[in-house]
Design an enzyme around this catalytic site. Structure first.
Site, PDB file in Angstrom:
ATOM      1  N   CYS A 173      -3.045  -0.377  10.041  1.00 40.95           N
ATOM      2  CA  CYS A 173      -3.025  -1.054   8.818  1.00 40.95           C
ATOM      3  C   CYS A 173      -3.340  -2.398   8.978  1.00 40.95           C
ATOM      4  O   CYS A 173      -3.580  -3.255   7.900  1.00 40.95           O
ATOM      5  CB  CYS A 173      -1.340  -1.027   8.174  1.00 40.95           C
ATOM      6  SG  CYS A 173      -0.891   0.575   8.122  1.00 40.95           S
ATOM      7  N   LYS A 221      12.282   1.333   0.247  1.00 42.77           N
ATOM      8  CA  LYS A 221      13.315   1.069   1.079  1.00 42.77           C
ATOM      9  C   LYS A 221      12.928   0.583   2.496  1.00 42.77           C
ATOM     10  O   LYS A 221      13.856  -0.358   2.788  1.00 42.77           O
ATOM     11  CB  LYS A 221      14.167   2.547   1.342  1.00 42.77           C
ATOM     12  CG  LYS A 221      15.367   2.625   1.905  1.00 42.77           C
ATOM     13  CD  LYS A 221      16.216   2.064   1.387  1.00 42.77           C
ATOM     14  CE  LYS A 221      17.635   2.410   2.169  1.00 42.77           C
ATOM     15  NZ  LYS A 221      18.171   3.628   1.934  1.00 42.77           N
ATOM     16  N   LYS A 243      14.236  -3.159   4.591  1.00 37.73           N
ATOM     17  CA  LYS A 243      14.589  -3.076   5.890  1.00 37.73           C
ATOM     18  C   LYS A 243      13.910  -4.128   6.630  1.00 37.73           C
ATOM     19  O   LYS A 243      14.339  -4.901   7.605  1.00 37.73           O
ATOM     20  CB  LYS A 243      14.444  -1.493   6.517  1.00 37.73           C
ATOM     21  CG  LYS A 243      15.489  -0.439   6.130  1.00 37.73           C
ATOM     22  CD  LYS A 243      14.920   0.921   6.774  1.00 37.73           C
ATOM     23  CE  LYS A 243      15.926   1.911   6.247  1.00 37.73           C
ATOM     24  NZ  LYS A 243      15.353   3.233   6.873  1.00 37.73           N
TER      25      LYS A 243
END
Length: 475
Positions: free
Chosen positions: A135, A271, A275
């Site tokens: 990424c 989600k 985190k």
């Protein structure tokens, strides 16, 4: 030259070290699939517990492509859209950097395929090739482009960054994997200016998430190690950036959360973004010399002496800090998750999809003068953390106003997509997997579902050479 963006001839250098002024992102173009499947329907189709994708991962939809599209076609689409919308001649682009984690060729770059758009202009003097590392490749491409504009090699022309990827995962982990591309125009007098001298990196050798089988779409994943590498990369990048930002006079005090107006922290699902934000909050907490246990850090006294390297797999700590940072997350990061939630994750473009989501969710006046911190983790393992300063000029016709205007239709574009049944999604995921190395190959996907102006694959010959065509802008 007719150009809606500021023309290169009007750029001026600073009086100091000779850098062009305010280098960064001048304009952006976003491309995501024209079809999607709802996560609630995919739950039932995949036979997972109700709420697994929707309530747990906090996802709404995932975009998908047929065998008509790939990283080449999406790169062509988004690059041509950027050039056409900004009305920039291809001769005024002097650097083209591509970030991707999806290889269709082991040696020929995606950038070389995109150069066919330059052919009519005769411009072949264009620096840059692909940057590949999971990424982080898109961030490397952005940094390379900015560095070119700020260097002695700059000749007054624009740089362009293209990130394009297909994020493929095996069955039952595919609910977050999508496809898409982002193109960015890089130059001086930008709407989003990269802060100089404060970028931080953490790169190490690990096999946490990797694709060793070139014949397979799917990665090998060590979930526990990947989490450890991701946390360590964020912690190290946080510490290095904080030190550099302090020396540069950007950071006053100790808190990055107080310094920045927004945090862009892309992950495969909302989600996971929560985190990651909680991890930033933990770092802020541990570096605060005088934590306020009556307000921001109420109830966290027991965690004051924890060691970061001992918390990677601590679910209790993670849940506690997610709860403690909830209100800050909603203020500083929630708006950047729009495209992650509605389209899914797509490797290199996701960081910039998240940035576009943030811009599209705010007004020009709300954005002007703000500072945005961006972090991206790439398995293998590498992390990068840097910051942007939004231009202060919010007047009509300003670069910032044009950027916001260009991205203002993101929600309408999402609503205009075609909803498909999970069976259709499953069909194309499996077909692309089965035929990725087939040659010759004639794709069977419908061109009708593609938006006008979309490039698509017409065929792969026996030598595996791919040919593409653009769908007309109007019928």
């Amino acid at each position: 030259m007719s150009c809606s963006a500021t023309a290169p001839a009007e750029f001026h250098r600073d009086d100091g070290p000779g850098w062009p002024k305010d280098v960064g992102i001048v304009a952006m173009e976003i491309y995501f699939p024209s079809q999607y499947v709802e996560e609630s329907e995919l739950e039932r189709y995949d036979g997972v517990p109700v709420g697994k994708y929707t309530a747990d991962l906090e996802q709404c939809g995932v975009g998908f492509i047929s065998d008509r599209e790939d990283v080449h076609s999406m790169g062509l689409t988004v690059l041509q859209r950027l050039v056409e919308r900004q009305r920039i001649p291809y001769t005024e682009i002097g650097c083209l950097e591509v970030g991707t984690a999806t290889l269709l060729d082991q040696i020929k770059s995606v950038k070389s395929v995109l150069m066919q758009l330059f052919e009519d202009s005769g411009n072949t003097d264009v620096e840059g090739v692909d940057a590949t590392h999971s990424c982080v490749g898109g961030t490397a491409a952005l940094v390379n482009a900015v560095n070119w504009v700020e260097s002695s090699a700059w000749d007054g022309r624009y740089a362009v960054v293209v990130t394009t990827d297909v994020a493929s995962y095996a069955s039952r982990t595919r609910s977050t994997g999508s496809a898409g591309a982002v193109a960015m125009l890089i130059g001086p007098n930008a709407a989003l200016v990269l802060d100089r001298g404060v970028r931080s990196y953490h790169i190490e050798h690990n096999y946490d998430f990797f694709k060793p089988d070139l014949a397979s779409w799917y990665p090998v994943v060590d979930t526990k190690l990947e989490k450890e590498c991701s946390c360590r990369a964020l912690d190290r990048c946080y510490q290095t950036y904080r030190s550099k930002a302090g020396k540069a006079g950007i950071l006053e005090g100790t808190s990055l959360l107080d310094m920045a107006d927004a945090f862009i922290l892309p992950k495969p699902c909302v989600k996971s973004v929560r985190k990651t934000f909680a991890r930033v909050f933990l770092n802020d907490f541990l570096t605060d010399p005088d934590p306020d246990f009556t307000n921001r850090y109420a109830g966290l006294e027991a965690f004051r002496e924890v060691k970061l390297e001992e918390t990677y797999q601590d679910r209790e700590l993670q849940a506690t800090f997610m709860a403690a940072s909830q209100s800050l997350f909603e203020t500083k990061t929630q708006s950047s998750t729009l495209l992650i939630q509605q389209v899914g994750y797509l490797y290199t473009p996701t960081l910039f999809n998240s940035l576009a989501s943030y811009v599209a969710s705010n007004t020009v006046d709300d954005l002007a003068g703000k500072r945005v911190v961006m972090f991206i983790f790439g398995a293998g393992a590498a992390g990068a953390l840097f910051s942007l300063r939004v231009a202060k000029d919010a007047s009509p016709g300003s670069t910032l106003q044009r950027l916001v205007s260009d991205l203002s239709d993101l929600r309408q574009r999402l609503d205009a997509r075609q909803k498909a049944a999970p069976e259709e999604f499953d069909k194309w995921v499996k077909l692309r997997e089965q035929t990725q190395n087939t040659a010759p190959y004639t794709p069977t996907g419908s061109v009708d579902v593609l938006l006008p102006g979309t490039w698509y694959l017409t065929g792969v010959d026996s030598s595996r050479r791919r040919t593409y065509k653009r769908k007309p802008l109007s019928s």
